[in-house]
Enzyme design. Structure first.
Site, PDB file in Angstrom:
ATOM      1  N   ASN A  57       0.843  -1.190   0.000  1.00 60.00           N
ATOM      2  CA  ASN A  57       0.000   0.000   0.000  1.00 60.00           C
ATOM      3  C   ASN A  57       0.881   1.244   0.000  1.00 60.00           C
ATOM      4  O   ASN A  57       1.729   1.354  -0.896  1.00 60.00           O
ATOM      5  CB  ASN A  57      -1.090  -0.016   1.072  1.00 60.00           C
ATOM      6  CG  ASN A  57      -0.661  -0.283   2.475  1.00 60.00           C
ATOM      7  OD1 ASN A  57      -0.297  -1.408   2.816  1.00 60.00           O
ATOM      8  ND2 ASN A  57      -0.696   0.718   3.341  1.00 60.00           N
ATOM      9  N   ASP A  58       0.747   2.158   0.928  1.00 59.79           N
ATOM     10  CA  ASP A  58       1.301   3.509   0.812  1.00 59.79           C
ATOM     11  C   ASP A  58       2.744   3.560   0.296  1.00 59.79           C
ATOM     12  O   ASP A  58       3.637   2.934   0.874  1.00 59.79           O
ATOM     13  CB  ASP A  58       1.310   4.193   2.182  1.00 59.79           C
ATOM     14  CG  ASP A  58      -0.019   4.192   2.875  1.00 59.79           C
ATOM     15  OD1 ASP A  58      -0.929   3.472   2.436  1.00 59.79           O
ATOM     16  OD2 ASP A  58      -0.156   4.898   3.883  1.00 59.79           O
TER      17      ASP A  58
END
Length: 408
Positions: free
Chosen positions: A15-16
């Site tokens: 993710n991020d």
């Protein structure tokens, strides 16, 4: 299918993005990574990749992993200056993973492949009745440093808390840099928590970008344009940057030429058979047009046009100027059902087989459409819209000629 120009893990969940930095002749990209999983889990690692540009990445070993007092290594920042580097990351410990701590790590050598954990530098203040605290973002300020941390209180106030330091080691709490209630909805709703709040200058204006969270639901990327002084940000206007249900957690960085940029996490793109889930967006360059923050695909994409893909797959990069009265771009996938981008009545719509229709505003002007294997990204003056799509073979304007680009 795996995209060519969108970063993915070889296997596992990502993710991020964060800590994207030009260092020693290459870009270093860090990101949230859960090995061996197709879903998010609290035991995030910091994955690492290195690239000669912002589209070609070599995966490197995990930079920071849970253990040594951390149950999860969540989002943070990388600071590099005068030959030294530090990562300030969110350390989470069960059971209350919503309230993180800010901890430091330093590289073991100049490759930035290995990092050694240091002390916990900052913990959440006791007097704000917080339900969330995470995602440090650090910037140079005068002869010292300033850090912002996303937070939320029990009353539904999204906040960016701020700290100062002369040496990146000893930090002093300096109060609330900016805040907004979840009850405020005009001109745009900004949620109950700002994840990854980041403050920076674009075209002489101060901008805040954050990810909009509420009750464990991840919504979109929002922003504010305003003024900044002495650790306090005052918004003149609020806006929504991303649309649809894919973009989240944009990370700010400056490219090798100093241009202000963002890269997003893109949800919903995955290959169950190959065992990987999620990708990162193409990089975008930021500008302020009037009172709007505009994200445009990075010039590194321009150099990749017009080349044959190694395995025959295509990346399509189309500058499309819809007819002001309404227009439609059909995307075909051989014998499979077609998808379409339409622009009419002030709205851009993306229709994809097996997905719900997604929309963003359209005040006229050209759209940039980038299709890379199972991903599509659409950008304009009004925002960015993207997500998963059936791998495509052509782009065909309904009333025009066939336009297809192939790149490696």
């Amino acid at each position: 299918m795996r995209p060519h120009l969108h970063f993915t893990a070889e296997s596992g969940w990502i993710n991020d993005p964060h800590g994207l930095t030009w260092h020693d002749g290459a870009y270093h990209l860090f990101h949230q990574f859960v090995p061996g999983s197709m879903e998010w889990a609290p035991n995030c690692h910091w994955g690492h990749a290195v690239g000669r540009d912002l589209l070609t990445w070599e995966r490197r070993p995990v930079a920071i992993a849970p253990g040594d007092g951390d149950d999860g290594i969540w989002t943070g920042s990388l600071v590099a200056e005068d030959g030294t580097a530090r990562i300030l990351y969110t350390s989470v410990v069960r059971p209350d993973i919503g309230i993180g701590r800010v901890r430091v790590a330093v590289p073991t050598d100049d490759t930035w492949d290995g990092w050694t954990k240091g002390d916990v530098l900052v913990e959440a203040p006791d007097d704000l009745d917080l339900i969330a605290y995470r995602d440090p973002f650090v910037l140079r300020e005068d002869d010292g440093w300033r850090m912002f941390v996303g937070a939320a209180d029990r009353a539904g106030t999204a906040m960016a808390l701020t700290y100062t330091s002369a040496d990146l080691t000893d930090w002093a709490y300096d109060g609330v840099a900016a805040s907004r209630s979840t009850d405020e909805r005009s001109p745009v709703w900004m949620g109950a928590l700002w994840e990854c709040p980041q403050f920076f200058e674009v075209d002489g204006r101060w901008v805040m970008v954050s990810s909009i969270w509420d009750d464990d639901v991840l919504h979109y990327a929002g922003y504010a344009i305003g003024s900044y002084a002495d650790g306090r940000f005052e918004a003149d206007t609020w806006g929504r940057l991303s649309f649809g249900d894919s973009y989240y957690a944009p990370s700010f960085f400056r490219d090798r030429d100093g241009r202000p940029c963002l890269m997003f996490w893109m949800r919903g793109v995955h290959d169950d058979d190959a065992g990987w889930s999620s990708c990162l967006s193409v990089p975008h360059v930021l500008s302020v047009v009037g009172e709007r923050l505009v994200a445009t695909p990075h010039p590194d994409l321009d150099a990749r046009r017009g080349r044959e893909a190694v395995d025959g797959d295509q990346v399509i990069d189309a500058e499309w100027a819809p007819h002001p009265g309404g227009d439609r771009l059909v995307l075909t996938a051989g014998d499979l059902e077609s998808a379409a981008v339409s622009a009419a009545d002030g709205v851009v719509r993306l229709d994809r087989p097996g997905c719900k229709t997604t929309e963003m505003p359209w005040t006229g002007g050209a759209l940039r459409v980038v299709v890379d294997g199972p991903t599509i990204e659409i950008s304009s003056l009004d925002g960015v819209l993207g997500g998963p799509i059936t791998p495509l073979s052509t782009v065909l304007p309904v009333a025009g000629e066939l336009r297809t680009w192939k790149v490696d």
